[in-house]
Motif scaffolding. Sequence first.
Motif, PDB file in Angstrom:
ATOM      1  N   LYS A  73      76.966  28.457   7.665  1.00  0.00           N
ATOM      2  CA  LYS A  73      77.160  27.751   6.401  1.00  0.00           C
ATOM      3  C   LYS A  73      75.840  27.119   5.968  1.00  0.00           C
ATOM      4  CE  LYS A  73      79.907  24.123   4.195  1.00  0.00           C
ATOM      5  NZ  LYS A  73      80.227  24.936   3.040  1.00  0.00           N
ATOM      6  N   ARG A  74      75.447  27.368   4.720  1.00  0.00           N
ATOM      7  CA  ARG A  74      74.231  26.789   4.164  1.00  0.00           C
ATOM      8  C   ARG A  74      74.578  25.525   3.388  1.00  0.00           C
ATOM      9  NH1 ARG A  74      71.562  29.279   7.460  1.00  0.00           N
ATOM     10  NH2 ARG A  74      71.252  31.507   7.238  1.00  0.00           N
ATOM     11  N   PRO A  75      73.672  24.578   3.306  1.00  0.00           N
ATOM     12  CA  PRO A  75      73.948  23.371   2.533  1.00  0.00           C
ATOM     13  C   PRO A  75      74.084  23.685   1.054  1.00  0.00           C
ATOM     14  CG  PRO A  75      71.641  23.438   3.185  1.00  0.00           C
ATOM     15  CD  PRO A  75      72.335  24.560   3.921  1.00  0.00           C
ATOM     16  N   GLU A  76      74.941  22.925   0.378  1.00  0.00           N
ATOM     17  CA  GLU A  76      75.097  23.083  -1.067  1.00  0.00           C
ATOM     18  C   GLU A  76      73.838  22.610  -1.764  1.00  0.00           C
ATOM     19  OE1 GLU A  76      77.659  24.178  -3.143  1.00  0.00           O
ATOM     20  OE2 GLU A  76      78.440  25.066  -1.314  1.00  0.00           O
ATOM     21  N   PRO A  77      73.377  23.322  -2.803  1.00  0.00           N
ATOM     22  CA  PRO A  77      72.209  22.838  -3.541  1.00  0.00           C
ATOM     23  C   PRO A  77      72.560  21.553  -4.260  1.00  0.00           C
ATOM     24  CG  PRO A  77      73.242  24.664  -4.707  1.00  0.00           C
ATOM     25  CD  PRO A  77      73.931  24.550  -3.384  1.00  0.00           C
ATOM     26  N   ALA A  78      71.642  20.597  -4.234  1.00  0.00           N
ATOM     27  CA  ALA A  78      71.919  19.311  -4.865  1.00  0.00           C
ATOM     28  C   ALA A  78      70.627  18.672  -5.310  1.00  0.00           C
ATOM     29  CB  ALA A  78      72.652  18.386  -3.907  1.00  0.00           C
ATOM     30  N   LEU A  79      70.668  18.050  -6.446  1.00  0.00           N
ATOM     31  CA  LEU A  79      69.554  17.246  -6.917  1.00  0.00           C
ATOM     32  C   LEU A  79      69.724  15.799  -6.511  1.00  0.00           C
ATOM     33  CD1 LEU A  79      69.158  18.685 -10.514  1.00  0.00           C
ATOM     34  CD2 LEU A  79      67.793  19.221  -8.494  1.00  0.00           C
ATOM     35  N   ALA A 114      79.644  35.040  -5.346  1.00  0.00           N
ATOM     36  CA  ALA A 114      79.386  35.723  -4.078  1.00  0.00           C
ATOM     37  C   ALA A 114      79.445  34.750  -2.901  1.00  0.00           C
ATOM     38  CB  ALA A 114      78.025  36.414  -4.119  1.00  0.00           C
ATOM     39  N   GLN A 115      78.941  33.536  -3.085  1.00  0.00           N
ATOM     40  CA  GLN A 115      78.923  32.570  -1.982  1.00  0.00           C
ATOM     41  C   GLN A 115      80.291  31.958  -1.711  1.00  0.00           C
ATOM     42  OE1 GLN A 115      75.493  29.849  -2.711  1.00  0.00           O
ATOM     43  NE2 GLN A 115      74.723  30.865  -0.877  1.00  0.00           N
ATOM     44  N   ARG A 116      81.224  32.149  -2.609  1.00  0.00           N
ATOM     45  CA  ARG A 116      82.580  31.670  -2.346  1.00  0.00           C
ATOM     46  C   ARG A 116      83.313  32.576  -1.367  1.00  0.00           C
ATOM     47  NH1 ARG A 116      85.433  30.199  -7.984  1.00  0.00           N
ATOM     48  NH2 ARG A 116      87.046  29.503  -6.517  1.00  0.00           N
ATOM     49  N   THR A 146      64.549  38.602   7.406  1.00  0.00           N
ATOM     50  CA  THR A 146      65.741  37.781   7.200  1.00  0.00           C
ATOM     51  C   THR A 146      66.073  37.625   5.727  1.00  0.00           C
ATOM     52  OG1 THR A 146      65.246  36.521   9.213  1.00  0.00           O
ATOM     53  CG2 THR A 146      66.732  35.501   7.629  1.00  0.00           C
ATOM     54  N   VAL A 147      65.044  37.478   4.913  1.00  0.00           N
ATOM     55  CA  VAL A 147      65.223  37.241   3.484  1.00  0.00           C
ATOM     56  C   VAL A 147      65.873  38.432   2.787  1.00  0.00           C
ATOM     57  CG1 VAL A 147      63.915  36.967   1.323  1.00  0.00           C
ATOM     58  CG2 VAL A 147      63.384  35.534   3.300  1.00  0.00           C
ATOM     59  N   PHE A 148      65.652  39.649   3.288  1.00  0.00           N
ATOM     60  CA  PHE A 148      66.090  40.848   2.584  1.00  0.00           C
ATOM     61  C   PHE A 148      67.208  41.615   3.289  1.00  0.00           C
ATOM     62  CE2 PHE A 148      61.903  40.340   0.533  1.00  0.00           C
ATOM     63  CZ  PHE A 148      62.305  40.465  -0.781  1.00  0.00           C
ATOM     64  N   THR A 149      67.873  41.035   4.277  1.00  0.00           N
ATOM     65  CA  THR A 149      68.934  41.754   4.981  1.00  0.00           C
ATOM     66  C   THR A 149      70.273  41.052   4.817  1.00  0.00           C
ATOM     67  OG1 THR A 149      68.386  40.575   7.036  1.00  0.00           O
ATOM     68  CG2 THR A 149      67.409  42.752   6.725  1.00  0.00           C
ATOM     69  N   GLY A 150      71.354  41.854   4.910  1.00  0.00           N
ATOM     70  CA  GLY A 150      72.701  41.317   4.889  1.00  0.00           C
ATOM     71  C   GLY A 150      73.059  40.629   3.586  1.00  0.00           C
ATOM     72  N   ARG A 151      73.995  39.675   3.698  1.00  0.00           N
ATOM     73  CA  ARG A 151      74.425  38.918   2.528  1.00  0.00           C
ATOM     74  C   ARG A 151      73.272  38.124   1.935  1.00  0.00           C
ATOM     75  NH1 ARG A 151      79.406  36.907   0.699  1.00  0.00           N
ATOM     76  NH2 ARG A 151      80.272  38.774   1.646  1.00  0.00           N
ATOM     77  N   THR A 152      72.382  37.645   2.789  1.00  0.00           N
ATOM     78  CA  THR A 152      71.223  36.903   2.290  1.00  0.00           C
ATOM     79  C   THR A 152      70.357  37.775   1.392  1.00  0.00           C
ATOM     80  OG1 THR A 152      71.200  35.528   4.287  1.00  0.00           O
ATOM     81  CG2 THR A 152      69.206  35.537   2.962  1.00  0.00           C
TER      82      THR A 152
END
Length: 454
Positions: free
Chosen positions: A443-449, A433-435, A246-252
């Motif tokens: 949809k993945r969550p936005e990174p946030a501190l 790229a993620q735009r 999963t980590v190395f395929t497609g857009r991911t």
Amino acid sequence: MRITDHIPQERMSGLQKRAVVIAITLVVLDGYDVSLTSFAAPYIESGFGVSKAQLGLVMSGALIGMLVGSIIVAPLADRIGRRKMGVIATTTIAVGMFIGPFATPETGTWPLVLSRIVTGVGVGCLVAVVGVILAEYTGKRAYALVMAVYAAAINIGGLLGSMIVGPMLDERGWQFGWWIGFVLSAIAAVATYALLPESLAWLSEGRRPDSLARLNALLAKMHRPALSVLPEPESTGTKPKGSLRTVFTGRTGLYTLLMIVGYIAYMLSFYFMTNWAPSSVASANDNPALAPQLVTAFSIGGILGNVLFGYLGGRINIRVLAPVFLLLATFTLSLFGIVGSQMPTAWWTLFAASFFVCSGTAAFYAIVPTLYPTLARSTGFGVVIGVGRFGGIAAPVIGGAAFDAGWGMGAAFTVFSLPMLIAGVSIIALHLAQRRPDEGEPKRPEPALTGTSA
């Protein structure tokens, strides 16, 4: 509904507070482990009579171990659970620390290199544990504060080590730092076994026979209602054994590649600074006691820089904020080398460089986990952080060779500051790229501190 939606807005329960305290403590321990050779290096160099290139190999040992731990061992956390991996990791760190003091001028530095490699394996494994536990157990109202402390915890560990243990090395020898690390790691292993709870998401999606019972027991301690059945998996289509695919395929896979390139570049600059800045000033002044003082400057600057980065990260997109900090980091690290080794100027310029440089760690740690589904998250995070260690492994050795070849501080620190520009560009490329996500991509969550749990 995600299992982490059970984390309430109200005050955190005792179980949640305990999980956060243990996780942050483990990061502080990591900070001590990582910074140990930085303030012990001048004593090791004089005691063993080695060149800077050989000393660089000792410095690289922990990074080699982190690479192995992050890529090979850490993915086991997606199968055996985060808590069990935490116990294995802290025990491994203790074993590595125990080996170090047996190095002598007769044996050479190889026992020290082995010590740092084994310790690094444990530190690399903890990467797969701490961030996940903090994200899942921190209440939303406390998330901003906890993430700010988390971002600064590595520097806090280095600060405590340089201020408390560092001044003792002149009288007790460099071995004393390793014995302290052994004792602290052994205590951490026991505390992790006794007090750290299992990941909620792992229990929810791991599908072990006792997953529901264990999950409900934790929810009860958090004063949340019990579940009659396990939630629907968040990571549809992802199996624990297929997480690497999963980590190395497609857009991911594109996201993974961008983050690997960026993190390798960032680690090259970061570990050159952390390992050689204190040692360079100490050597130039022929005073090993200056090394702990420079580690203190680095640690305080990193703590304050991470606090500001965490504050701004709740208001500005991290993928936009991080490149700005990395650009300023490039300038200030070069400035440190150019102004030279005279104190206190060296102390203040390293403080300024660390203020901006250390934000890169917080940025990558916030961005990378959001790129992957739950059952591939530890694997993806471990791969990116682990492969990035190649930059960290190379930095001390190449830096030592550069100094042996006659490079001055100005040339060396200017050249080694430039990779941070590459790190900034990789984050900008990810943002662009993620735009433009694929139609079928979840949809993945936005990174946030700050704000919400990752």
